[in-house]
Design a protein around this motif. Structure first.
Motif, PDB file in Angstrom:
ATOM      1  N   ALA A 162       0.836  -1.208   0.000  1.00 56.74           N
ATOM      2  CA  ALA A 162       0.000   0.000   0.000  1.00 56.74           C
ATOM      3  C   ALA A 162       0.869   1.255   0.000  1.00 56.74           C
ATOM      4  N   LYS A 163       1.938   1.259   0.777  1.00 54.13           N
ATOM      5  CA  LYS A 163       2.809   2.440   0.814  1.00 54.13           C
ATOM      6  C   LYS A 163       3.543   2.636  -0.507  1.00 54.13           C
ATOM      7  N   GLN A 164       3.922   1.538  -1.132  1.00 52.27           N
ATOM      8  CA  GLN A 164       4.570   1.663  -2.434  1.00 52.27           C
ATOM      9  C   GLN A 164       3.589   2.216  -3.472  1.00 52.27           C
ATOM     10  N   ILE A 165       2.348   1.761  -3.419  1.00 49.92           N
ATOM     11  CA  ILE A 165       1.321   2.276  -4.337  1.00 49.92           C
ATOM     12  C   ILE A 165       1.100   3.768  -4.089  1.00 49.92           C
ATOM     13  N   LEU A 166       1.041   4.154  -2.828  1.00 54.60           N
ATOM     14  CA  LEU A 166       0.855   5.569  -2.497  1.00 54.60           C
ATOM     15  C   LEU A 166       2.000   6.410  -3.055  1.00 54.60           C
ATOM     16  N   ARG A 167       3.235   5.951  -2.845  1.00 54.97           N
ATOM     17  CA  ARG A 167       4.376   6.712  -3.366  1.00 54.97           C
ATOM     18  C   ARG A 167       4.315   6.829  -4.886  1.00 54.97           C
ATOM     19  N   GLN A 168       3.954   5.726  -5.527  1.00 56.62           N
ATOM     20  CA  GLN A 168       3.886   5.760  -6.991  1.00 56.62           C
ATOM     21  C   GLN A 168       2.759   6.669  -7.462  1.00 56.62           C
ATOM     22  N   ALA A 171       4.040  10.134  -7.026  1.00 57.99           N
ATOM     23  CA  ALA A 171       5.094  10.382  -8.012  1.00 57.99           C
ATOM     24  C   ALA A 171       4.512  10.632  -9.395  1.00 57.99           C
ATOM     25  N   ASP A 172       3.534   9.849  -9.785  1.00 62.14           N
ATOM     26  CA  ASP A 172       2.907  10.027 -11.100  1.00 62.14           C
ATOM     27  C   ASP A 172       2.225  11.393 -11.189  1.00 62.14           C
ATOM     28  N   ALA A 173       1.506  11.768 -10.131  1.00 63.25           N
ATOM     29  CA  ALA A 173       0.790  13.044 -10.147  1.00 63.25           C
ATOM     30  C   ALA A 173       1.747  14.231 -10.129  1.00 63.25           C
ATOM     31  N   ALA A 174       2.898  14.066  -9.467  1.00 62.47           N
ATOM     32  CA  ALA A 174       3.855  15.162  -9.328  1.00 62.47           C
ATOM     33  C   ALA A 174       4.957  15.129 -10.379  1.00 62.47           C
ATOM     34  N   SER A 175       4.908  14.152 -11.286  1.00 61.73           N
ATOM     35  CA  SER A 175       5.952  13.987 -12.316  1.00 61.73           C
ATOM     36  C   SER A 175       7.330  13.844 -11.673  1.00 61.73           C
ATOM     37  N   ALA A 176       7.390  12.952 -10.697  1.00 66.39           N
ATOM     38  CA  ALA A 176       8.630  12.703  -9.967  1.00 66.39           C
ATOM     39  C   ALA A 176       8.929  11.210  -9.973  1.00 66.39           C
ATOM     40  N   ALA A 177      10.110  10.853  -9.526  1.00 60.69           N
ATOM     41  CA  ALA A 177      10.474   9.455  -9.370  1.00 60.69           C
ATOM     42  C   ALA A 177       9.962   8.937  -8.040  1.00 60.69           C
ATOM     43  N   ALA A 300      10.135  24.517  -9.436  1.00 59.37           N
ATOM     44  CA  ALA A 300      10.675  25.700  -8.761  1.00 59.37           C
ATOM     45  C   ALA A 300      11.240  25.376  -7.391  1.00 59.37           C
ATOM     46  N   ALA A 301      10.761  24.319  -6.769  1.00 64.58           N
ATOM     47  CA  ALA A 301      11.073  24.025  -5.373  1.00 64.58           C
ATOM     48  C   ALA A 301      12.178  22.993  -5.245  1.00 64.58           C
ATOM     49  N   ASP A 302      12.806  22.976  -4.085  1.00 70.30           N
ATOM     50  CA  ASP A 302      13.689  21.867  -3.733  1.00 70.30           C
ATOM     51  C   ASP A 302      12.910  20.726  -3.096  1.00 70.30           C
ATOM     52  N   ALA A 303      11.850  21.085  -2.362  1.00 70.51           N
ATOM     53  CA  ALA A 303      10.984  20.080  -1.737  1.00 70.51           C
ATOM     54  C   ALA A 303       9.556  20.594  -1.749  1.00 70.51           C
ATOM     55  N   VAL A 304       8.618  19.697  -2.033  1.00 74.39           N
ATOM     56  CA  VAL A 304       7.195  20.018  -2.021  1.00 74.39           C
ATOM     57  C   VAL A 304       6.540  19.188  -0.926  1.00 74.39           C
ATOM     58  N   CYS A 305       5.938  19.874   0.038  1.00 71.42           N
ATOM     59  CA  CYS A 305       5.255  19.217   1.151  1.00 71.42           C
ATOM     60  C   CYS A 305       3.749  19.267   0.926  1.00 71.42           C
ATOM     61  N   SER A 306       3.065  18.178   1.263  1.00 72.15           N
ATOM     62  CA  SER A 306       1.614  18.120   1.081  1.00 72.15           C
ATOM     63  C   SER A 306       0.970  17.422   2.263  1.00 72.15           C
ATOM     64  N   SER A 307      -0.201  17.916   2.641  1.00 75.30           N
ATOM     65  CA  SER A 307      -1.033  17.191   3.600  1.00 75.30           C
ATOM     66  C   SER A 307      -1.937  16.251   2.818  1.00 75.30           C
ATOM     67  N   LEU A 308      -1.680  14.967   2.919  1.00 78.50           N
ATOM     68  CA  LEU A 308      -2.500  13.968   2.229  1.00 78.50           C
ATOM     69  C   LEU A 308      -3.829  13.758   2.935  1.00 78.50           C
ATOM     70  N   VAL A 323       6.420  14.316   1.228  1.00 78.84           N
ATOM     71  CA  VAL A 323       7.431  15.224   0.694  1.00 78.84           C
ATOM     72  C   VAL A 323       7.892  14.650  -0.639  1.00 78.84           C
ATOM     73  N   VAL A 324       7.935  15.499  -1.653  1.00 77.71           N
ATOM     74  CA  VAL A 324       8.487  15.134  -2.959  1.00 77.71           C
ATOM     75  C   VAL A 324       9.711  16.016  -3.199  1.00 77.71           C
ATOM     76  N   LEU A 325      10.825  15.393  -3.555  1.00 82.87           N
ATOM     77  CA  LEU A 325      12.069  16.117  -3.786  1.00 82.87           C
ATOM     78  C   LEU A 325      12.288  16.368  -5.265  1.00 82.87           C
ATOM     79  N   ASN A 326      12.862  17.516  -5.562  1.00 83.60           N
ATOM     80  CA  ASN A 326      13.254  17.863  -6.925  1.00 83.60           C
ATOM     81  C   ASN A 326      14.624  17.262  -7.194  1.00 83.60           C
TER      82      ASN A 326
END
Length: 494
Positions: A162-168, A171-177, A300-308, A323-326
């Motif tokens: 479940a946590k891996q699915i959440l990260r993915q 990541a997909d929504a934020a265009s990140a790895a 633009a950011a180095d880190a993006v924080c979100s309340s899920l 947290v999503v890192l650039n």
């Protein structure tokens, strides 16, 4: 996706609904405060209100299951003149102890509960308010599901997948790895974790808060580190002042919201990023209100924080953060190393619930975008509304610069009412939608934001441009024409 949610058909908005959980779940993260007087009573701890509350927003109100676990730990570990709070791990309890000791000069005793890694912190009851502030600001107290598992002796299910699915999914929504996505037990804990990482990387430096933020972000900056340069209005003149500060003083990080809660103003993120890069200063952006669906701020950011807890979940029955890192940012390696060493504090059962709730995240957000824009457009023309704070109207060029091609303006807005001292309470009392703290839910949720978030500092909030009579509206999935009719009905009240 159930558009006709029972919380719209029969919203929790009447006096008799005081204290009922929103939604009807043992793990609800909001509570009905149906009248203006109830909100003031909550802030002033009036027994009439407080005695009706078994839950609330979990960082502000101790859930009844958490309270039961506190009581059990008190019996096992505490002296008569001590109180207990409970944390999900040793390291979380130690961070609380550090906060508490800095504020009081005394260090709590930490005791192993013996289940699921849980730790009790025992401290003198005379410092209970300070302890509560630590629980609220740091955002890593034990969750209600985790507490329940300890109370009933329930084993921990495997949530690795479940946590891996959440990260993915993030990541997909934020265009990140996916390896650049980190999960936390609350949005505030995500911010606190980045804050600690940057404080450790750049010790003895102040940080910058650009724009008026959600209350606890600023509290962390004021209480947990070296200090903060605060620019509440976040305008061009503030950027000029910030440039002067950056030229003279090394800074640990610049923090901003895109857009801000509750005024929905967007900072000039491009210029902030330019200043941050020029002065080798990390830029941290909270995109909770915009969401990954509507805005791309990671560039633009180095880190993006979100309340899920908010739009990502939608259901209002679980807390979490990310947290999503650039990967292209200049501080990527430092942040990834620091966050990679964090304990995984997102309780497995919370992760399982969040994964199920967020499966239709993008679809829900797009419908909410549409509904909120319809309501905002209507209220902007209403003769009894003096201002509508919404990204479409507030600093629209700044928002549009990072708005995705198919993105909207989000589901949050706030409004000022004519003759606010007399009419804002009456309009709020008359609204036939759910009323309580939280935002980003599938059902519309309204609160007198400044009363709830800044009751002890109302003059300060107004000096920062936030009226004490502001109504914050989190728009849900209801048919917008019905929602508009309900607001018109309430606004007609004299």
């Amino acid at each position: 996706m159930n558009v006709l949610d029972p919380l719209f058909e029969t919203p929790l908005c009447n006096a008799a609904d005081l204290g009922r959980p929103i939604p009807d779940s043992p793990h609800a993260v909001s509570v009905c405060l149906p009248t203006w007087a109830d909100n003031i009573g909550y802030e002033e701890k009036t027994p009439r209100v407080i005695e009706q509350l078994n839950n609330g927003y979990p960082r502000f109100v101790f859930h009844h299951l958490c309270q039961q676990l506190f009581a059990e730990c008190h019996t096992k570990f505490a002296a008569a003149d001590e109180s207990c709070l409970v944390f999900p791990s040793v390291i979380a309890a130690e961070r609380f102890a550090k906060f508490f000791a800095k504020q009081t000069g005394q260090k709590p005793r930490l005791c192993d509960f013996g289940q699921h890694g849980v730790q009790a912190a025992c401290f003198p009851t005379q410092f209970a308010d300070t302890a509560k502030a630590g629980w609220q600001h740091l955002g890593e107290g034990i969750s209600s599901r985790h507490a329940e598992a300890c109370l009933v002796g329930r084993s921990a299910p495997d949530a690795t997948e479940a946590k891996q699915i959440l990260r993915q999914r993030i990541a997909d929504a934020a265009s990140a790895a996916v390896e650049d996505v980190f999960l936390f037990p609350s949005g505030m804990n995500a911010i606190f974790s980045v804050y600690r990482a940057l404080e450790a990387t750049f010790p003895d430096r102040k940080c910058v808060q650009f724009g008026f933020p959600y209350v606890d972000t600023l509290k962390i900056q004021k209480t947990c580190g070296t200090g903060v340069h605060f620019y509440p209005h976040g305008e061009s003149a503030d950027l000029d002042q910030l440039a002067e500060v950056l030229a003279d003083e090394p800074i640990s990080g610049i923090y901003t919201e895109f857009p801000s809660n509750p005024l929905l103003k967007s900072p000039d993120l491009a210029r902030l990023a330019e200043l941050a890069r020029a002065h080798r200063c990390p830029l941290v952006v909270d995109d909770t209100v915009a969401t990954f669906v509507n805005a791309d701020v990671l560039s633009a950011a180095d880190a993006v924080c979100s309340s899920l807890t908010k739009f990502f979940s939608g259901a209002g029955d679980v807390t979490a953060g990310s947290v999503v890192l650039n990967a292209n940012g200049p501080f990527y390696n430092e942040l990834k190393t620091a966050l990679g060493q964090e304990d995984d504090l997102l309780w497995c059962e919370d992760a399982l619930v969040l994964e199920e709730n967020s499966r239709d995240f993008e679809t829900r957000v797009r419908q909410i975008n549409h509904n909120a824009e319809q309501l905002a457009d209507h209220l902007l023309q209403h003769p009894r509304v003096t201002a509508v704070n919404y990204p479409k109207f507030q600093t629209p060029q700044r928002y549009s610069a990072f708005r995705k091609r198919d993105g909207g303006y989000g589901g949050l807005l706030s409004v000022d009412i004519t003759d606010p001292a007399n009419r804002a309470p009456r309009v709020f009392n008359a609204l036939r939608v759910c009323k309580g703290p939280n935002l980003g839910t599938n059902y519309t949720l309204v609160c007198p934001y400044t009363i709830l978030a800044h009751y002890g500092e109302l003059d300060f909030a107004e000096d920062c441009g936030v009226s004490r009579y502001l109504l914050r509206v989190s728009v849900g999935l209801e048919p917008p024409e019905d929602l508009i009719a309900r607001f018109d009905e309430a606004l007609a009240v004299d």
